[in-house]
Design an enzyme around this catalytic site. Structure first.
Site: not given
Length: 660
Positions: A322, A418
Site C-alpha cells: 500500500e 479502516c
C-alpha cells in the site's frame, strides 16, 4: 517552549449548510453511522465480519469467545466513535449518544488496571504487550481511541472516554522514553503522534505534546530499532505466523524509519503511515516553532503532491505494501490510492494551512476531498472502495492476480475496514476544513467554498458571517456578515488553481480590487453587519495533460471542471473504452442534469472510436490499412466521485487524445 494554547481549529464555530455537501453529511448521520454500527456488530448479511464490538465485550468479561479479525481491529470502533462525536456536535441525537455511552462503558471495563487497552493482546497474546511494535499497531490503536475521546468530549462534555485514554496515555508515557528501562522506540504505523497533539490541546497537558515530540524525534534516529526488535522475536511475524528474514535498514523506509524525519525529503513506504506522520510533524512544527521540522514538512509536501499524486488526489501507487514507489510512477489500472491515504493527505494539508496559509495546500485538500474521498463511498452510504482506481476493466479485476485488489464495484464491508469509518469521521468533521483564522493578525482564511455559518474570535473582536456557495457546479460564492468588530480585519479568499487566476470580487455590489498573497485575495477593511462579498470564480470544463514523466498518460488527456475530475463509463460510452479517443481540437459542452444521481454537471465531447466490427475473433493482429479505422462518437463524461453507481462496467479517467 511548547505551546499548547488554543484549540486546533474553530470547528465548533462553523456549521455546514451547503446544497452539495448537506447530502453527504446527512448521509453519514442518518445512514453511514447506523450502518457501520451494524457492521461493527457483525450484523450485515453477506459482508465480512468485523469482530470489533465482540472483541471488546469479550475483553470486558461480558461474553465468552476468542479474538477475531486483524491485530488492529480496535481502531475501527475508535474511528466510528470519533465520527459519532463530530456528528453529535453538529446534530444532537440522544439515542446515538446513549449507544456510544454504552460502548464506552464496555471499553472502560476492557481497560487494564495500569491503563492499557488492546483487545488483541488482552485476548490473544497476554503478556506480550509492546514486543512487536513493528507489526502490532498497538500505539496506532491507542491513537485512534484518543482522537475518538477528544471528539466525544468536545461534543458532549462527557469525560469518561477522555479519562480512559488519559490513563492509557499516562501508561504509555511510563513505557516509552529516553530513561533507563523505557523503550526508546515508536510504532510501526504512525498515528499516536497526531492524536497526542489533540489530547494535549483538549486537556492542557503539555506532557502529551512532549510525548508526541519524542515519538517523532526518535523515528529513524536509530534505524536498527525495529531490526533489533525482530531479532528478539527470532524473526517471528504476526502476518505470516512463522519466522521471516530479519529486515534491513533499507526496508525501514517502508515505515519512514530509515533516517531521522528531519532528513527525509521523499515520500516513501506505506502511504497512510507517511501522511499521518507528516500531519503530526506539521502540528509539532507549528506548536513548537521548530523551523527544521517545518522545512522537512515542506519538502515532503512538495514531493508527495508534485511527483507522487494522482489527478483525483489519490496517493500510493502500488498494492504491494500500500505504498509509494518512485517519482511519476502512477499506474492507472494497478493503482492503490487507498481512501485512508487521501484522508491522511487532507489532514496534512489542513495542518500545513494552520502553519502557513498557502493556496497550494487547500487546492490539494479540495482535490482529494471532492474526488478520491467521496468517490470511495456509494451514494447509498452502504458500499465502499478501499482502492480507488483511475481505470477499471472488470474482467481483469476478477481474473488477473495482479489486479484483484482493484474492485469494479464497491463492497459492503472489509475484513480490514479502516477506510469506511475514516470517511465517516472526515465527513462528520467537514466544518473543520473550511476556514482557519489568525486571531492575532485579525485574519480569516477561506480555504473551501462550502456553504456555512461561521463565527470567529479575533483580537479585534467577534466576527460572524454566512457563506452561500454554488460549487462545485457554479463558481459563485456569497458572504454576508452578521457581526463585525469596530476595526478593520482581513478576509483572505482562496484563488483556486482551477480558476486560472480569474476571480472577481464584488463588495456591496461594487467591483473591488484586491491584493494577492500566497494564492489568496486579501481584503482588509472595516466590515459592517449586512455587508456582502460576492466571489465569482471562472469554472469551465478543461482538458488536462500529465507531466511527460508520467509515462502511462503519454498521449492521453483528462477532463476537469472546477474541483471535479471526470471519467468515462462503459454504460455511457460502450466497450472497450481503451479504443476511444477525445478530439482535443473541439470544445467541451457542460450541462447540469438534475436527474443524474442526485444532480450533477455532465460533460460531453467529440471523439473517435477505433473500428471493431470487422475484426475476426481468431485474428489478434492485422496490418494497418490506409482506409479509416475509426468512427466519430459523442463522449459523455461524468464526475469521478459518482462512477460505479449504475452497475458494473469499465471506467477510465485518462483518455487517448486525437484530432479529426
Amino acid at each position: 517552549m511548547l505551546n499548547t494554547a488554543g484549540p486546533l481549529m474553530n470547528a465548533n464555530k462553523v456549521r455546514v449548510q451547503d446544497t452539495f455537501w448537506n447530502r453527504f453529511t446527512e448521509l453519514v448521520r442518518d445512514t453511514v453511522i447506523p450502518y457501520q454500527w451494524q457492521a461493527l456488530n457483525d450484523e450485515i448479511p453477506d459482508a465480512e465480519p468485523s469482530h470489533a464490538i465482540r472483541n471488546f465485550r469479550i475483553a470486558a468479561g461480558l461474553e465468552e469467545g476468542e479474538f477475531g479479525g486483524f491485530i488492529f481491529q480496535d481502531s475501527d470502533l475508535a474511528k466510528w466513535l470519533e465520527a459519532v462525536g463530530y456528528s453529535l456536535a453538529a446534530t444532537p441525537n440522544p439515542a446515538l449518544e446513549e449507544m456510544a455511552d454504552d460502548i464506552i462503558d464496555v471499553i472502560g471495563k476492557a481497560q487494564h488496571k495500569n491503563g492499557y487497552i488492546n483487545t488483541y493482546f488482552t485476548l490473544k497474546e497476554p503478556g506480550k504487550t509492546w514486543t512487536n511494535l513493528y507489526e502490532a499497531h498497538e500505539l496506532y490503536c491507542a491513537g485512534h481511541m484518543m482522537e475518538a475521546a477528544v471528539a466525544y468530549y468536545d461534543a458532549t462534555g462527557k469525560r469518561k472516554l477522555l479519562d480512559i485514554v488519559c490513563k492509557f496515555a499516562d501508561h504509555i508515557e511510563t513505557v516509552f522514553g529516553p530513561q533507563h528501562g523505557q523503550i526508546r522506540g515508536y510504532d510501526g504505523h504512525q498515528q499516536i503522534e497526531l492524536a497526542l497533539v489533540k489530547l494535549s490541546q483538549a486537556t492542557g497537558e503539555e506532557r502529551y505534546l512532549k510525548l508526541a515530540q519524542f515519538f517523532i524525534d526518535e523515528r529513524g534516529a536509530d534505524p536498527n530499532f525495529f531490526i533489533e526488535e525482530c531479532k528478539q522475536r527470532e524473526g517471528y511475524s504476526y502476518w505470516t505466523g512463522k519466522q521471516e528474514p530479519i529486515p534491513t535498514v533499507q526496508q525501514m523506509a517502508y515505515n519512514q524509519a530509515d533516517k531521522p524525519v528531519r532528513e527525509q525529503d521523499k515520500a516513501m513506504g506505506h502511504s497512510v503511515r507517511a501522511v499521518y506522520m507528516y500531519t503530526a510533524m506539521a502540528d509539532l512544527a507549528r506548536l513548537t516553532g521548530d523551523q527544521e521540522l517545518l522545512a522537512a514538512c515542506r519538502r515532503l509536501w512538495e514531493n508527495t503532491t508534485k511527483k507522487q499524486i494522482y489527478i483525483t488526489g489519490g496517493i500510493g501507487a502500488t498494492h504491494h505494501g500500500e505504498a509509494f514507489t518512485f517519482d511519476y510512477d502512477l499506474p492507472n489500472d494497478t493503482v492503490y490510492a487507498e481512501t485512508c491515504a487521501s484522508i491522511g493527505l487532507i489532514f496534512f494539508a489542513q495542518r500545513m494551512l494552520l502553519a502557513e496559509a498557502k493556496s497550494d495546500y487547500a487546492d490539494v485538500m479540495e482535490r482529494a476531498l471532492y474526488n478520491n474521498v467521496i468517490g470511495s463511498m456509494s451514494q447509498d452510504g452502504k458500499h465502499y472502495f478501499y482502492v480507488n482506481p483511475l481505470e477499471v476493466w472488470p474482467k481483469a479485476s476478477d481474473m488477473n492476480p495482479g489486479r484483484r485488489h482493484v474492485k469494479a464495484v464497491r463492497q459492503k464491508w472489509f475484513g480490514c475496514s479502516c477506510c469506511p469509518p475514516n470517511v465517516a469521521r472526515l465527513l462528520s468533521s467537514l466544518n473543520s476544513y473550511v476556514y482557519t483564522s489568525s486571531p492575532a493578525e485579525n485574519t480569516i482564511y477561506m480555504h473551501l467554498f462550502i456553504g456555512s455559518e461561521a463565527n470567529f474570535t479575533l483580537a479585534a473582536g467577534e466576527v460572524a458571517f454566512t457563506q452561500q456557495s454554488s460549487l462545485p457546479w457554479k463558481g459563485e460564492v456569497r458572504l454576508e456578515f452578521t457581526a463585525a468588530p469596530a476595526s478593520a480585519i482581513t478576509l483572505a479568499l482562496r484563488i483556486p488553481s482551477w480558476s486560472r487566476g480569474q476571480a472577481v470580487l464584488t463588495i456591496n455590489n461594487v467591483k473591488t480590487e484586491y491584493e494577492t498573497l500566497n494564492g489568496y485575495a486579501m481584503v482588509n477593511r472595516q466590515w459592517m453587519p449586512g455587508d456582502t462579498a460576492q466571489w465569482e470564480l471562472a469554472l469551465d470544463a478543461q482538458l488536462i495533460t500529465a507531466h511527460p514523466q508520467i509515462r502511462v498518460n503519454a498521449g492521453k488527456i483528462a477532463i476537469e471542471r472546477g474541483p471535479i475530475v471526470y471519467c468515462l463509463e462503459e454504460v455511457d460510452n460502450g466497450t472497450p473504452l481503451a479504443v476511444v479517443s477525445l478530439d482535443y481540437t473541439k470544445g467541451l459542452t457542460s450541462q447540469f442534469d438534475a436527474n443524474f444521481l442526485g444532480g450533477a454537471v455532465i460533460v460531453e465531447a467529440e471523439g473517435l472510436a477505433d473500428e471493431t466490427t470487422t475484426w475476426e475473433e481468431d485474428t489478434p493482429y492485422r496490418p494497418l490499412t490506409l482506409q479509416s479505422e475509426t468512427k466519430k462518437v459523442k463522449l459523455k463524461a461524468v464526475p469521478y466521485y459518482l462512477w460505479g453507481n449504475r452497475g458494473e462496467g469499465e471506467m477510465t479517467v485518462w483518455i487517448r487524445k486525437s484530432m479529426a
